[in-house]
Enzyme design. Structure first.
Site, mmCIF file in Angstrom:
data_model
loop_
_atom_site.group_PDB
_atom_site.id
_atom_site.type_symbol
_atom_site.label_atom_id
_atom_site.label_comp_id
_atom_site.label_asym_id
_atom_site.label_seq_id
_atom_site.Cartn_x
_atom_site.Cartn_y
_atom_site.Cartn_z
ATOM 1 C CD GLU A 23 -23.679 -1.713 26.457
ATOM 2 O OE1 GLU A 23 -23.390 -0.505 26.547
ATOM 3 O OE2 GLU A 23 -22.831 -2.619 26.384
ATOM 4 C CD GLN A 53 -16.134 -7.650 17.653
ATOM 5 O OE1 GLN A 53 -15.253 -6.953 17.136
ATOM 6 N NE2 GLN A 53 -16.190 -7.844 18.957
ATOM 7 C CB CYS A 103 -8.589 1.224 2.169
ATOM 8 S SG CYS A 103 -7.989 0.619 3.778
ATOM 9 C CB CYS A 155 -3.508 6.544 5.692
ATOM 10 S SG CYS A 155 -3.921 4.924 6.340
ATOM 11 C CB CYS A 158 -1.661 -0.481 7.742
ATOM 12 S SG CYS A 158 -3.230 -1.199 7.224
ATOM 13 C CB CYS A 192 -0.915 0.009 1.219
ATOM 14 S SG CYS A 192 -1.920 1.501 1.361
ATOM 15 C CB CYS A 242 -10.007 -3.929 22.635
ATOM 16 S SG CYS A 242 -10.659 -2.570 23.616
ATOM 17 C CG ASP A 271 -15.811 -7.352 24.714
ATOM 18 O OD1 ASP A 271 -14.719 -6.767 24.807
ATOM 19 O OD2 ASP A 271 -16.364 -7.566 23.617
ATOM 20 C CE1 TYR A 282 -17.920 -2.277 31.354
ATOM 21 C CE2 TYR A 282 -17.407 -4.522 32.014
ATOM 22 C CZ TYR A 282 -17.358 -3.170 32.260
ATOM 23 O OH TYR A 282 -16.749 -2.700 33.395
#
Length: 541
Positions: free
Chosen positions: A334, A284, A160, A78, A81, A72, A409, A382, A313
């Site tokens: 939630e 996701q 992209c 950008c 990545c 790329c 995450c 989560d 969550y």
């Protein structure tokens, strides 16, 4: 001491969490984007702070064995990545090490039971969602793409490699329509103009495509032409909607939607369940890797059909619903009302009848369940990137689930939270990194925690003894956990013994005695009231 614009020769020895290489000059760490471990290079210093500096790759002298030709041309500018210049095997090693380093350095853990990272089958075209900001170039033409690193400067992008090819076709048709229609471009500073974002979603299994134009207004010039051009360029398209966002905000979507053509949602299948996905719904972005993550979480949950599963969550319910068929009962919690409503609809749509969803933050939901007498056998969490509040972990521990499955995450906040879990009598049984976002710096992690088994005691602790009442009973520990969950403070076992006697319940000779000094325990009124409430909760009085 190094200073800005200095040039020096160095070898890259490690990587930062953000994907920059690390080298050293004059004893100071220098972070250099676009490099790889093993690179021998010339670095120019671009910024110097008190304890570290930032550099730019000026010349590559000896390339790392991990290097490969980037596929790329704008990966660097950008900023989406950071690993397109190295092999995927090297990327997975870096992400595994990032998780291990966080657990060791932040959590203080050793001998971590780490399983191999779950790599993705493809590094390209895996995202099912794309948000392209729109702006004006210096020559006054529309540009659309991604923001440069740490800025709101748009890097004009016509393709992209993280997005499916269908998004490229839709974006080019949108560009052509804008030229023909002359629709104005939104200006952030002046809060004028119309076109703000082009937002697209697709279903990996259904192949349905939704195009959403985010606008500073309720109408576009040439809407019929836009529909015609998009449908011709993208035969797979199933819906075109206008999202109205008149707010001075960086939030992409406004609340109001108007359908220009087709339907305002797409369908997709995840873990054998079908989900209806609107522009606002959470889903996701890498469906294939989400299945891998959810399957690992289900493996760690170890459900047999007899357990109550609590999904904190829970968002739109995807993780919990994927496990519902293996549980006796699923409870999701939630804080976002629209997500709770989506979770309920998803359960109904998939004929899941053993699920209940509560609206509230994790701590309040857990407290409500505790007061109801619910004792989840397994809890899945989560949380967002900031991790769990300490009070949430304390409440989870008070509910004493056999297993906790933590989906994270962010390795740093995960390590911090696991440290508290282990202090709350939970062991780390297994850790699996999951590469949900190949090419980027992000890595997900799934962790199995199990409650420590108490054994080897000779003496009998008050905490383990049951208090018998009118038609119920509870251990000291259960009473303490209930009070901690509901009232947020701890009570001494001696205080419980004191109020037990006052309430006319059975009495042992060491009730009302402190922790070894033979002194009576003073019990404030608020704690006495809480203990009496616990006696009533357990139906002892």
């Amino acid at each position: 001491m190094i200073k800005k614009n200095d040039l020096f020769e160095a070898e890259i020895t490690a990587m930062t969490a953000e994907g920059s290489g690390i080298c050293h000059a004059d004893g100071m760490a220098v972070f250099v984007p676009g490099t790889a471990v093993g690179d021998r290079c010339v670095v120019r210093v671009v910024k110097v702070l008190k304890k570290y500096a930032f550099g730019r790759l000026e010349e590559l002298l000896t390339p790392s064995p991990d290097r490969t030709t980037p596929d790329c041309s704008i990966a660097g500018p950008c900023g989406g990545c950071v690993y397109r210049h190295i092999t995927y095997e090297a990327e997975l090693k870096i992400k595994t090490q990032r998780v291990r380093d966080a657990l060791e350095r932040i959590g203080g853990f050793a001998n971590i039971p780490m399983e191999p990272i779950l790599g993705a089958p493809s590094r390209t075209r895996y995202r099912n969602k794309c948000q392209l900001p729109i702006g004006l170039s210096k020559n006054g033409e529309m540009q659309m793409g991604f923001y440069a690193v740490n800025s709101h400067r748009i890097i004009d992008t016509h393709t992209c490699l993280l997005q499916p090819e269908v998004f490229d076709r839709a974006a080019e048709a949108f560009r052509a329509w804008q030229k023909l229609s002359g629709e104005s471009i939104y200006d952030e500073a002046a809060h004028s103009g119309v076109l703000r974002h082009l937002y697209m979603r697709c279903g990996e299994k259904s192949d349905e495509v939704l195009v959403c134009i985010v606008a500073n207004g309720a109408k576009l010039h040439g809407e019929d032409l836009l529909v015609k051009m998009l449908r011709e360029a993208v035969p797979e398209i199933t819906g075109i909607v206008l999202n109205i966002n008149r707010e001075r905000t960086n939030v992409v979507l406004g609340r109001e939607l108007r359908t220009l053509w087709g339907k305002p949602t797409i369908r997709d299948t995840l873990c054998r369940l079908e989900f209806e996905i609107s522009p606002h719904a959470f889903y996701q972005v890498n469906r294939t890797q989400a299945e891998a993550l959810y399957n690992k979480a289900a493996e760690y949950a170890g459900l047999t059909g007899a357990e109550t599963l609590l999904d904190l969550y829970c968002g739109t319910g995807t993780i919990g619903l994927s496990m519902a068929s293996r549980a006796k009962k699923l409870i999701g919690a939630e804080i976002i009302p629209s997500a709770v409503e989506n979770a309920r609809k998803n359960a109904a749509h998939n004929h899941v009848t053993n699920a209940e969803f509560l609206c509230g933050d994790a701590k309040d939901a857990a407290r409500i369940l505790y007061e109801r007498g619910e004792r989840p056998d397994v809890i899945v969490i989560d949380p967002p990137r900031k991790g769990c509040d300490a009070a949430v972990i304390t409440t989870i521990a008070a509910m004493r689930p056999t297993r906790v499955v933590y989906v994270s995450c962010d390795p740093a906040t995960l390590a911090r939270d696991l440290k508290q879990f282990t202090a709350e009598d939970y062991n780390i049984e297994a850790v699996t990194p999951v590469d949900m976002f190949p090419g980027t710096a992000h890595v997900e992690t799934v962790v199995l925690l199990s409650r420590k088994k108490v054994n080897g005691y000779v003496d009998v602790d008050l905490d383990a003894e049951k208090i018998q009442g009118k038609s119920g009973s509870a251990t000291y520990k259960e009473i303490q956990d209930y009070i901690l969950s509901k009232y947020g403070f701890k009570v001494h076992s001696g205080s419980i013994g004191q109020i037990k006697t006052k309430a006319g319940l059975d009495k042992r000779e060491n009730d009302n005695i402190g922790s070894g000094d033979g002194q009576k325990v003073s019990c404030p009124q608020e704690k006495e009231d809480a203990i009496m409430d616990a006696f009533r909760h357990f139906n002892m009085i």
